[in-house]
Write a protein that holds these residues in place. Structure first.
Motif, PDB file in Angstrom:
ATOM      1  N   ALA A   6       0.874  -1.175   0.000  1.00 24.50           N
ATOM      2  CA  ALA A   6       0.000   0.000   0.000  1.00 24.50           C
ATOM      3  C   ALA A   6       0.907   1.219   0.000  1.00 24.50           C
ATOM      4  O   ALA A   6       1.956   1.218   0.650  1.00 24.50           O
ATOM      5  CB  ALA A   6      -0.909   0.006   1.215  1.00 24.50           C
ATOM      6  N   LEU A   8       1.151   5.779  -0.835  1.00 19.51           N
ATOM      7  CA  LEU A   8       0.641   7.100  -1.204  1.00 19.51           C
ATOM      8  C   LEU A   8       1.591   7.640  -2.258  1.00 19.51           C
ATOM      9  O   LEU A   8       2.773   7.288  -2.269  1.00 19.51           O
ATOM     10  CB  LEU A   8       0.679   8.053  -0.009  1.00 19.51           C
ATOM     11  N   GLN A  32      -0.356  13.895   2.729  1.00 17.65           N
ATOM     12  CA  GLN A  32      -1.703  13.904   2.168  1.00 17.65           C
ATOM     13  C   GLN A  32      -2.153  15.302   1.752  1.00 17.65           C
ATOM     14  O   GLN A  32      -2.805  15.465   0.723  1.00 17.65           O
ATOM     15  CB  GLN A  32      -2.714  13.306   3.175  1.00 17.65           C
ATOM     16  N   SER A  43      -5.796  10.154  -7.663  1.00 17.74           N
ATOM     17  CA  SER A  43      -5.611   9.732  -6.265  1.00 17.74           C
ATOM     18  C   SER A  43      -5.277  10.914  -5.358  1.00 17.74           C
ATOM     19  O   SER A  43      -5.404  10.812  -4.137  1.00 17.74           O
ATOM     20  CB  SER A  43      -4.506   8.677  -6.159  1.00 17.74           C
ATOM     21  N   LYS A  46      -7.669  11.883  -2.768  1.00 22.79           N
ATOM     22  CA  LYS A  46      -7.711  10.997  -1.588  1.00 22.79           C
ATOM     23  C   LYS A  46      -6.398  11.078  -0.812  1.00 22.79           C
ATOM     24  O   LYS A  46      -5.993  10.119  -0.171  1.00 22.79           O
ATOM     25  CB  LYS A  46      -7.963   9.550  -2.011  1.00 22.79           C
ATOM     26  N   SER A  49      -3.607   8.409  -1.853  1.00 21.82           N
ATOM     27  CA  SER A  49      -3.738   6.987  -1.532  1.00 21.82           C
ATOM     28  C   SER A  49      -4.025   6.137  -2.767  1.00 21.82           C
ATOM     29  O   SER A  49      -4.958   6.390  -3.515  1.00 21.82           O
ATOM     30  CB  SER A  49      -4.856   6.764  -0.519  1.00 21.82           C
TER      31      SER A  49
END
Length: 92
Positions: A6, A8, A32, A43, A46, A49
């Motif tokens: 996973a 970012l 973020q 993305s 978000k 992410s």
């Protein structure tokens, strides 16, 4: 060997812009928040992410960073899409 990860990311067109964003992250800016402000990838809305994805799903240069580099440390990489700042959250 990890099969999923996973991450970012923040995608921009120019290396100089990517380097400036990376410096802000290193000085404590929230990944973020910068993704929402600067990323050209959908993305970005978000917080950059990408969720969890399988090895081989992303373009080769991106995949290599995600599955070999240090977790939770931002990494800079160029792909056919532009310049990415990648933060690997975990690998399984």
């Amino acid at each position: 060997m990890a099969r999923t990860a996973a991450a970012l990311h923040i995608l921009v067109k120019h290396k100089e812009q990517a380097e400036e964003i990376l410096k802000k992250i290193e000085k404590g800016a929230k990944f973020q928040t910068l993704a929402k402000k600067h990323s050209t990838c959908p993305s970005g809305k978000k917080g950059g992410s990408l969720g969890e994805f399988a090895k081989g799903t992303m373009v080769p240069q991106f995949d290599k960073v995600v599955f070999t580099k240090e977790v939770l440390t931002p990494h800079l990489v160029k792909t056919k899409h532009g310049w990415h700042i990648i933060k690997i959250l975990y690998r399984t």
